[in-house]
Design an enzyme around this catalytic site. Structure first.
Site, PDB file in Angstrom:
ATOM      1  N   LEU A 173      -2.593  37.558  30.004  1.00  0.00           N
ATOM      2  CA  LEU A 173      -2.165  38.561  30.695  1.00  0.00           C
ATOM      3  C   LEU A 173      -2.824  38.787  31.988  1.00  0.00           C
ATOM      4  O   LEU A 173      -2.087  39.611  32.834  1.00  0.00           O
ATOM      5  CB  LEU A 173      -2.580  39.875  30.025  1.00  0.00           C
ATOM      6  CG  LEU A 173      -1.709  40.116  28.651  1.00  0.00           C
ATOM      7  CD1 LEU A 173      -2.403  41.350  27.848  1.00  0.00           C
ATOM      8  CD2 LEU A 173      -0.331  40.147  28.785  1.00  0.00           C
TER       9      LEU A 173
ATOM     10  N   HIS B 122       0.793  40.206  34.440  1.00  0.00           N
ATOM     11  CA  HIS B 122       1.014  41.302  33.537  1.00  0.00           C
ATOM     12  C   HIS B 122       0.146  42.500  33.908  1.00  0.00           C
ATOM     13  O   HIS B 122       0.265  43.575  34.160  1.00  0.00           O
ATOM     14  CB  HIS B 122       1.001  41.149  31.931  1.00  0.00           C
ATOM     15  CG  HIS B 122       1.257  42.401  31.320  1.00  0.00           C
ATOM     16  ND1 HIS B 122       0.177  43.335  30.811  1.00  0.00           N
ATOM     17  CD2 HIS B 122       2.305  42.853  30.722  1.00  0.00           C
ATOM     18  CE1 HIS B 122       0.774  44.123  30.283  1.00  0.00           C
ATOM     19  NE2 HIS B 122       2.070  43.917  30.118  1.00  0.00           N
ATOM     20  N   ASP B 123      -1.240  42.084  33.944  1.00  0.00           N
ATOM     21  CA  ASP B 123      -2.047  42.891  34.399  1.00  0.00           C
ATOM     22  C   ASP B 123      -2.515  42.723  35.919  1.00  0.00           C
ATOM     23  O   ASP B 123      -3.649  43.564  36.300  1.00  0.00           O
ATOM     24  CB  ASP B 123      -3.579  42.698  33.510  1.00  0.00           C
ATOM     25  CG  ASP B 123      -3.491  43.163  32.006  1.00  0.00           C
ATOM     26  OD1 ASP B 123      -2.354  43.491  31.736  1.00  0.00           O
ATOM     27  OD2 ASP B 123      -4.023  42.771  31.350  1.00  0.00           O
ATOM     28  N   THR B 124      -2.125  41.948  36.338  1.00  0.00           N
ATOM     29  CA  THR B 124      -2.496  41.644  38.037  1.00  0.00           C
ATOM     30  C   THR B 124      -1.424  41.670  38.962  1.00  0.00           C
ATOM     31  O   THR B 124      -0.567  42.393  38.803  1.00  0.00           O
ATOM     32  CB  THR B 124      -3.125  40.199  37.889  1.00  0.00           C
ATOM     33  OG1 THR B 124      -2.290  39.311  37.421  1.00  0.00           O
ATOM     34  CG2 THR B 124      -4.657  40.235  37.006  1.00  0.00           C
TER      35      THR B 124
ATOM     36  N   TYR C 142     -11.779  41.451  26.828  1.00  0.00           N
ATOM     37  CA  TYR C 142     -10.491  41.646  27.282  1.00  0.00           C
ATOM     38  C   TYR C 142      -9.354  41.079  26.375  1.00  0.00           C
ATOM     39  O   TYR C 142      -9.778  40.065  25.837  1.00  0.00           O
ATOM     40  CB  TYR C 142     -10.467  40.832  28.639  1.00  0.00           C
ATOM     41  CG  TYR C 142      -9.489  41.380  29.515  1.00  0.00           C
ATOM     42  CD1 TYR C 142      -9.703  42.428  30.467  1.00  0.00           C
ATOM     43  CD2 TYR C 142      -7.996  40.694  29.562  1.00  0.00           C
ATOM     44  CE1 TYR C 142      -8.768  42.755  31.377  1.00  0.00           C
ATOM     45  CE2 TYR C 142      -7.098  41.288  30.266  1.00  0.00           C
ATOM     46  CZ  TYR C 142      -7.560  42.190  31.350  1.00  0.00           C
ATOM     47  OH  TYR C 142      -6.567  42.670  32.014  1.00  0.00           O
TER      48      TYR C 142
END
Ligand SMILES: *[C@@H]1O[C@H](CO)[C@@H](O)[C@H](O)[C@H]1NC(C)=O
Ligand SMILES: *[C@@H]1O[C@H](CO)[C@@H](O)[C@H](O)[C@H]1NC(C)=O
Ligand SMILES: *[C@@H]1O[C@H](CO)[C@@H](O)[C@H](O)[C@H]1NC(C)=O
Ligand SMILES: *[C@@H]1O[C@H](CO)[C@@H](O)[C@H](O)[C@H]1NC(C)=O
Ligand SMILES: *[C@@H]1O[C@H](CO)[C@@H](O)[C@H](O)[C@H]1NC(C)=O
Ligand SMILES: *[C@@H]1O[C@H](CO)[C@@H](O)[C@H](O)[C@H]1NC(C)=O
Ligand SMILES: *[C@@H]1O[C@H](CO)[C@@H](O)[C@H](O)[C@H]1NC(C)=O
Ligand SMILES: *[C@@H]1O[C@H](CO)[C@@H](O)[C@H](O)[C@H]1NC(C)=O
Ligand SMILES: *[C@@H]1O[C@H](CO)[C@@H](O)[C@H](O)[C@H]1NC(C)=O
Ligand SMILES: *[C@@H]1O[C@H](CO)[C@@H](O)[C@H](O)[C@H]1NC(C)=O
Ligand SMILES: *[C@@H]1O[C@H](CO)[C@@H](O)[C@H](O)[C@H]1NC(C)=O
Ligand SMILES: *[C@@H]1O[C@H](CO)[C@@H](O)[C@H](O)[C@H]1NC(C)=O
Length: 476
Positions: A224, A229-231, A173
């Site tokens: 992130l 940002h990704d969540t 990731y």
């Protein structure tokens, strides 16, 4: 890595002209036993504790810690129970604005006083004659550092870093990205070893907090997933409860002279003005302000002007001296004698700060203009001189600029997107010439980190996500 556990939040992506990425559903799990614990999940090894200059007393506080979360509209954060809880511990700035879109330009603005026309998150570097807050702090011996979660080693200059996915333990990731590390983009930091190595990872943070050596100014970027940002805002809330809440009780982090600014880089929605939910926490916030709201108009430049006013620093002569955008936090202005511009509430005097791509500058490939010298006639919030770095051509003022040029139309790339090839992979600065055919960031990836590439499974997932969203947006 399987696609099935990931649910695209397509609804929000479509409702808002959202930046590139949709959130994927992941559940929070602590990356370490505690905020003071090191962890293999952070990847970067620790390099001992930081060495700081002796404490320099400030007018309102002696330590300033900024923590940046990602891409969230004011109302979304305000609806979060965790943020509601935190707001009781400090003062809410409810008219605090980011300065543009997307992420990277805002991170540059917060440390450099400008985003130089940048309109994307590409690889950039900014020449060494462009100053940052670091020049101002060092001129007064105020210690500083930046802590970047999942950065693989101190002074890392790569575009991103990919490692084991510690939440799923299934594949790799990308947790760390350069676009959220404003200071490393400036050569005046990245090309100066003593400065670059003060950009540290979270294992260093754990060490520094245990050793009670957190510097007087710091910029903290969670990874992130933890920064939203990704969540989602709920994931961020879980991270804040894991990481920030215990630290607020830790006198090695929060003292009665510490101010902690918890803010967002920008709103998720581009079509509204860029108002972001911002809290000032910590023992340095005057007791009578706890649980209260301050509706003064602030921007990311206020984090510069307030620090400058607090320690009587010089100024950068950019957004930090822009009298419209540089209001100093009221409790700091009161302590330092600075007079704000009186813009508060939802005043029509608040400019649109959601513009992107239309502002000329050296990092805008379609509206390119050279870097300018600092504005020498700016009024310094700290009273010190406007800092002029070595190598500045003072004749290059804003008024002397040529008209913007469209480099793309001329078949040219942005000159500042070429990776200068600085690396601290073995703890010592090494400069490798950029690869002649490589793209802006590929040289860096190759020279500093053989593991930059996404895993096979990771690539499949990311391509799938981007592909679906791009497809739907195109259809609309
Ligand atoms: C790494 O993260 C996983 C998931 O939260 C956790 O189970 C594990 O204990 C962490 N490792 C360390 C060393 O804390
Ligand atoms: C908010 O604070 C209250 C009181 O301390 C606590 O019971 C509650 O769990 C907190 N809520 C969240 C979402 O953190
Ligand atoms: C900063 O520290 C250096 C070295 O200790 C000293 O020479 C200098 O006078 C100090 N500067 C200020 C502004 O205190
Ligand atoms: C990471 O960097 C590589 C190489 O520059 C790039 O291809 C990839 O898109 C980046 N990934 C993310 C998530 O930023
Ligand atoms: C602040 O903390 C210092 C050191 O811990 C202590 O000596 C001082 O009394 C405290 N001041 C206030 C106002 O609480
Ligand atoms: C910026 O926000 C305003 C609302 O305050 C909106 O009218 C405008 O269209 C937005 N601009 C962009 C470029 O989305
Ligand atoms: C200050 O900021 C305002 C609002 O963005 C802008 O219109 C103005 O041109 C800036 N002033 C200077 C001197 O850059
Ligand atoms: C800053 O340095 C760069 C690179 O050396 C140079 O191109 C530019 O003209 C300088 N700009 C100013 C304002 O001095
Ligand atoms: C710059 O040139 C490109 C390629 O010709 C074009 O697509 C773009 O619209 C131009 N941008 C501006 C701001 O003129
Ligand atoms: C770091 O690498 C460079 C180039 O590979 C080498 O010259 C230098 O000796 C190395 N330094 C250390 C401390 O290993
Ligand atoms: C940090 O420490 C690790 C482990 O001791 C070492 O491999 C690495 O070279 C060090 N990096 C720096 C920047 O000192
Ligand atoms: C995952 O990253 C590690 C380094 O962090 C690397 O050794 C490994 O090859 C990567 N795995 C994949 C599938 O890319």
């Amino acid at each position: 890595m399987h696609v099935s556990p990931f649910v695209l939040t397509l609804a929000s992506t479509l409702a808002f002209a959202a930046p590139a990425f949709a959130a994927i559903a992941q559940s929070f799990a602590p990356p370490a036993a505690s905020p003071e614990s090191s962890s293999a999940n952070y990847t970067g090894q620790t390099n001992g504790t930081i060495t700081n200059t002796p404490l320099v007393k400030g007018k309102a506080f002696d330590r300033f810690i900024q923590i940046w979360i990602e891409n969230t509209d004011y109302d979304t954060a305000a609806s979060s129970p965790v943020f509601q809880n935190l707001s009781k511990e400090g003062v809410l700035f409810d008219q605090f604005y980011a300065v543009t879109h997307p992420s990277e330009p805002n991170y540059l603005a917060a440390v450099g006083g400008d985003f130089f026309g940048a309109a994307d998150d590409s690889f950039y570097h900014i020449p060494q004659n462009v100053s940052t807050i670091v020049d101002l702090l060092e001129a007064k011996n105020v210690s500083w550092a930046s802590y970047q979660e999942n950065m693989p080693y101190d002074g890392f200059t790569g575009f991103n870093f990919t490692q084991n996915n510690y939440l799923s333990n299934d594949g790799n990731y990308t947790y760390y990205v350069r676009k959220h590390n404003g200071l490393i983009v400036f050569d005046s930091v990245a090309n100066v070893s003593d400065r670059a190595l003060r950009i540290r990872n979270f294992n260093d943070f754990a060490n520094d907090v245990k050793a009670d050596v957190i510097p007087q100014w710091s910029f903290i970027t969670p990874n992130l997933v933890n920064d939203g940002h990704d969540t989602t805002i709920d994931f961020v809330g879980d991270w804040l409860n894991f990481w920030l809440l215990p630290l607020l009780q830790d006198p090695h982090f929060n003292t009665n002279r510490t101010v902690i600014l918890l803010t967002f880089d920008e709103t998720e929605t581009y079509t509204i003005n860029n108002r972001i939910y911002t809290l000032a926490l910590g023992g340095g916030v005057p007791a009578e302000l706890r649980g209260k709201t301050d509706s003064t108009f602030y921007t990311h430049y206020s984090a510069l002007s307030s620090v400058e006013a607090n320690w009587g620093l010089g100024a950068l002569g950019r957004g930090d001296t822009n009298a419209t955008l540089n209001n100093v936090f009221e409790f700091v202005a009161n302590a330092s004698g600075w007079k704000n511009n009186g813009i508060t509430g939802d005043s029509p005097a608040i400019p649109l700060l959601n513009l992107t791509g239309t502002i000329p500058g050296p990092l805008n490939v379609a509206l390119y203009q050279p870097f300018t010298a600092p504005n020498a006639s700016g009024i310094s919030p700290g009273g010190g001189p406007i800092f002029v770095a070595p190598g500045v051509n003072s004749a290059l003022t804003a008024t002397a600029l040529p008209a913007p040029v469209n480099l793309t139309a001329q078949g040219k790339s942005n000159p500042w997107s070429q990776d200068p090839g600085i690396s601290y992979a073995n703890g010592t600065k090494v400069i490798s010439p950029p690869s002649p055919s490589g793209s802006a960031s590929s040289g860096q990836g190759a020279t500093t980190n053989g593991a930059l590439g996404m895993g096979v499974d990771g690539s499949v997932l990311v391509c799938f996500v981007v592909g679906v969203i791009a497809g739907v947006i195109t259809v609309l």
